[in-house]
Design an enzyme around this catalytic site. Structure first.
Site, PDB file in Angstrom:
ATOM      1  N   ARG A   1       4.714 -18.303   1.514  1.00  0.00           N
ATOM      2  CA  ARG A   1       4.716 -16.929   0.962  1.00  0.00           C
ATOM      3  C   ARG A   1       3.389 -16.623   0.251  1.00  0.00           C
ATOM      4  O   ARG A   1       3.351 -15.983  -0.797  1.00  0.00           O
ATOM      5  CB  ARG A   1       5.858 -16.728  -0.037  1.00  0.00           C
ATOM      6  CG  ARG A   1       7.245 -16.803   0.543  1.00  0.00           C
ATOM      7  CD  ARG A   1       7.507 -15.686   1.553  1.00  0.00           C
ATOM      8  NE  ARG A   1       8.909 -15.619   1.899  1.00  0.00           N
ATOM      9  CZ  ARG A   1       9.485 -16.375   2.843  1.00  0.00           C
ATOM     10  NH1 ARG A   1       8.771 -17.234   3.534  1.00  0.00           N
ATOM     11  NH2 ARG A   1      10.776 -16.241   3.092  1.00  0.00           N
TER      12      ARG A   1
ATOM     13  N   SER B   1      14.134 -11.863  -1.030  1.00  0.00           N
ATOM     14  CA  SER B   1      14.151 -12.948  -2.025  1.00  0.00           C
ATOM     15  C   SER B   1      13.268 -12.554  -3.207  1.00  0.00           C
ATOM     16  O   SER B   1      12.121 -12.186  -3.004  1.00  0.00           O
ATOM     17  CB  SER B   1      13.594 -14.239  -1.429  1.00  0.00           C
ATOM     18  OG  SER B   1      14.361 -14.656  -0.343  1.00  0.00           O
TER      19      SER B   1
ATOM     20  N   GLU C   1       8.460 -13.413  -6.336  1.00  0.00           N
ATOM     21  CA  GLU C   1       7.826 -13.149  -5.045  1.00  0.00           C
ATOM     22  C   GLU C   1       7.206 -11.751  -4.953  1.00  0.00           C
ATOM     23  O   GLU C   1       6.085 -11.614  -4.475  1.00  0.00           O
ATOM     24  CB  GLU C   1       8.864 -13.349  -3.930  1.00  0.00           C
ATOM     25  CG  GLU C   1       8.345 -14.168  -2.777  1.00  0.00           C
ATOM     26  CD  GLU C   1       9.167 -13.968  -1.528  1.00  0.00           C
ATOM     27  OE1 GLU C   1       9.059 -12.912  -0.900  1.00  0.00           O
ATOM     28  OE2 GLU C   1       9.921 -14.880  -1.194  1.00  0.00           O
TER      29      GLU C   1
HETATM   30  N1  EPU Z   1      22.666 -20.797  -1.988  1.00  0.00           N
HETATM   31  C1  EPU Z   1      23.669 -20.879  -2.925  1.00  0.00           C
HETATM   32  N2  EPU Z   1      23.966 -19.765  -3.659  1.00  0.00           N
HETATM   33  C2  EPU Z   1      23.304 -18.590  -3.475  1.00  0.00           C
HETATM   34  C3  EPU Z   1      22.273 -18.533  -2.534  1.00  0.00           C
HETATM   35  C4  EPU Z   1      21.969 -19.665  -1.797  1.00  0.00           C
HETATM   36  O1  EPU Z   1      24.298 -21.917  -3.113  1.00  0.00           O
HETATM   37  O2  EPU Z   1      23.621 -17.625  -4.178  1.00  0.00           O
HETATM   38  C5  EPU Z   1      22.376 -21.975  -1.156  1.00  0.00           C
HETATM   39  C6  EPU Z   1      22.876 -21.758   0.281  1.00  0.00           C
HETATM   40  O3  EPU Z   1      24.191 -22.097   0.442  1.00  0.00           O
HETATM   41  C7  EPU Z   1      21.948 -22.639   1.077  1.00  0.00           C
HETATM   42  C8  EPU Z   1      20.660 -22.638   0.271  1.00  0.00           C
HETATM   43  O4  EPU Z   1      20.983 -22.166  -1.024  1.00  0.00           O
HETATM   44  O5  EPU Z   1      22.432 -23.950   1.117  1.00  0.00           O
HETATM   45  C9  EPU Z   1      19.563 -21.821   0.921  1.00  0.00           C
HETATM   46  O6  EPU Z   1      19.995 -20.479   1.131  1.00  0.00           O
HETATM   47  P1  EPU Z   1      19.512 -19.635   2.396  1.00  0.00           P
HETATM   48  O7  EPU Z   1      19.725 -20.400   3.647  1.00  0.00           O
HETATM   49  O8  EPU Z   1      20.141 -18.282   2.286  1.00  0.00           O
HETATM   50  O9  EPU Z   1      17.947 -19.530   2.279  1.00  0.00           O
HETATM   51  P2  EPU Z   1      16.984 -19.312   1.022  1.00  0.00           P
HETATM   52  O10 EPU Z   1      16.232 -20.578   0.798  1.00  0.00           O
HETATM   53  O11 EPU Z   1      17.749 -18.764  -0.110  1.00  0.00           O
HETATM   54  C10 EPU Z   1      14.899 -18.572   2.415  1.00  0.00           C
HETATM   55  C11 EPU Z   1      13.898 -17.444   2.370  1.00  0.00           C
HETATM   56  C12 EPU Z   1      14.488 -16.200   2.999  1.00  0.00           C
HETATM   57  C13 EPU Z   1      14.841 -16.522   4.452  1.00  0.00           C
HETATM   58  C14 EPU Z   1      15.846 -17.685   4.467  1.00  0.00           C
HETATM   59  C15 EPU Z   1      16.108 -18.165   5.875  1.00  0.00           C
HETATM   60  C16 EPU Z   1      12.493 -17.810   0.429  1.00  0.00           C
HETATM   61  C17 EPU Z   1      12.154 -17.388  -0.955  1.00  0.00           C
HETATM   62  N3  EPU Z   1      13.518 -17.170   0.992  1.00  0.00           N
HETATM   63  O12 EPU Z   1      15.985 -18.188   1.601  1.00  0.00           O
HETATM   64  O13 EPU Z   1      13.464 -15.211   3.014  1.00  0.00           O
HETATM   65  O14 EPU Z   1      15.420 -15.395   5.093  1.00  0.00           O
HETATM   66  O15 EPU Z   1      15.275 -18.819   3.747  1.00  0.00           O
HETATM   67  O16 EPU Z   1      14.995 -18.833   6.383  1.00  0.00           O
HETATM   68  O17 EPU Z   1      11.851 -18.696   0.975  1.00  0.00           O
HETATM   69  C18 EPU Z   1      12.572 -13.355   1.792  1.00  0.00           C
HETATM   70  O18 EPU Z   1      11.558 -14.019   1.610  1.00  0.00           O
HETATM   71  O19 EPU Z   1      12.674 -12.183   1.353  1.00  0.00           O
HETATM   72  C19 EPU Z   1      13.707 -13.953   2.485  1.00  0.00           C
HETATM   73  C20 EPU Z   1      14.885 -13.322   2.600  1.00  0.00           C
END
Ligand code: EPU
Length: 349
Positions: free
Chosen positions: A164, A245, A345
């Protein structure tokens, strides 16, 4: 040159925060930028480049001259032995562009479907999702230097992509010259592989693949799955204002990770190639009890704690101040519980 005055920005930022631009110029090509730079009244004024407004928190009216990028156009402009080179104007909608590439039979961007924003913003924060980052498909970009009016081209190495992150997010002076607030991206070129291979391996995608019982998914199938996953987890900014995010996923050392797991065994963590660990910021925030909580009209999304949302609309909606107060309170509680400082972010203006 038309400088629109006192322009409402509510429809131009995906948080739908109410604010106005003192002055706004619509940029359709480089000539529009050169006109601004040649204008005695505006040449020296600070400027703010606005794409789709999908990574932005407005905390008040915007005093710098807003350059709203509306450069259009999408075409295949060349090829190498291994890839098609596809170019898009910075003002093109990102998701429409991804859908267009697939319709042309040019896969490679399908994992990045449905990310809000414009093509021009995609390299700024090196957008990424479901195992693919923009830098994996990036060829080069054309931009204009807002201090000199000079047109220049950058390749991937010159963009200094990180998680990012890119040269466009950093300021500074020579020899370490960042381009924050200095460059307006006009066009981006992508390198889409002639021999396409699906990028799977991300838990949510693998689940979809298993449900579909599909051994060899097509790019269109992956596109559809990514759209389904995002629609189920993330708020549609057309309905609920948000900027995706709100925090980056923090990286910690193996020792720090082990330390947190000793106290919180359910910590969601991923090992990186260099031996460090990436932690799920959404999980950390969730563990601190923030899911569904609010400050004024700024809330933590119920289905994904990493996303802050505008619970209202228009004058009854969240202010940028409320969003930042909520973000600060989340940072404090994550710091107190886990000893980690979450980095925000979006651009805060
Ligand atoms: N989780 C929780 N509780 C929550 C949210 C998440 O326990 O309220 C856990 C989920 O269960 C999962 C883990 O955290 O095990 C990761 O969650 P998720 O797969 O939704 O991905 P993320 O790491 O939260 C990142 C990117 C997203 C992207 C997704 C998919 C960043 C900051 N965010 O989210 O990007 O869509 O992976 O690749 O890296 C964005 O940048 O705006 C964005 C949406």
């Amino acid at each position: 040159m038309l400088v629109e005055k006192n322009v409402p920005l509510q429809a131009l930022n995906t948080f739908h925060i109410v604010a106005r631009a003192h002055g706004l110029v619509r940029v359709r090509n480089e000539a529009d930028v050169l006109e601004v730079l040649a204008d005695p009244q505006w040449a020296q004024e600070p400027k703010f480049v606005l794409g789709g407004g999908s990574n932005l928190v407005l905390t008040g009216d915007v005093k710098p001259l807003v350059l709203k990028v509306q450069v259009q156009g999408r075409s295949v402009v060349g090829e190498t032995a291994k890839a098609w080179i596809v170019e898009a104007g910075a003002g093109e909608d990102w998701h429409d562009f991804v859908a267009w590439t697939l319709a042309q039979g040019l896969p490679g961007l399908e994992n990045l479907a449905l990310i809000p924003g414009t093509v021009g913003a995609s390299p700024v924060q090196n957008i990424g999702a479901y195992g693919v980052e923009l830098q994996d498909r990036f060829d080069a970009l054309d931009a204009i230097d807002l201090t000199t009016g000079k047109l220049f081209t950058l390749d991937a190495a010159q963009c200094a992509f990180g998680y990012r992150d890119s040269i466009f997010k950093h300021g500074g002076t020579a020899p370490l010259l960042g381009l924050k607030d200095r460059a307006l991206i006009l066009r981006v070129r992508f390198s889409l592989p002639k021999v396409w291979k699906p990028v799977l391996g991300y838990a949510d995608l693998d689940k979809k693949q298993a449900q579909a019982g599909c051994g060899h998914p097509t790019a269109q199938q992956i596109f559809d799955w990514v759209c389904e996953i995002r629609r189920a987890k993330l708020p549609d900014p057309a309905v609920i204002g948000n900027a995706g995010s709100f925090f980056k996923n923090p990286t910690v050392t193996a020792e720090q990770c082990a330390d947190i797991i000793a106290r919180d065994p359910k910590l969601v963590h991923y090992r990186l190639d260099d031996g460090s660990y990436k932690l799920a910021a959404g999980w950390l925030i969730d563990a601190c009890g923030w899911r569904g909580k609010a400050v004024g009209q700024a809330g933590v999304y119920e289905k994904q704690a990493l996303v802050l949302v505008n619970l209202g609309m228009g004058a009854l909606g969240a202010t940028g101040g409320e969003v930042m107060t909520l973000a600060g309170a989340i940072q404090t509680s994550v710091y107190e519980r886990f000893g980690l400082r979450l980095e925000t972010e979006p651009v805060v203006l």
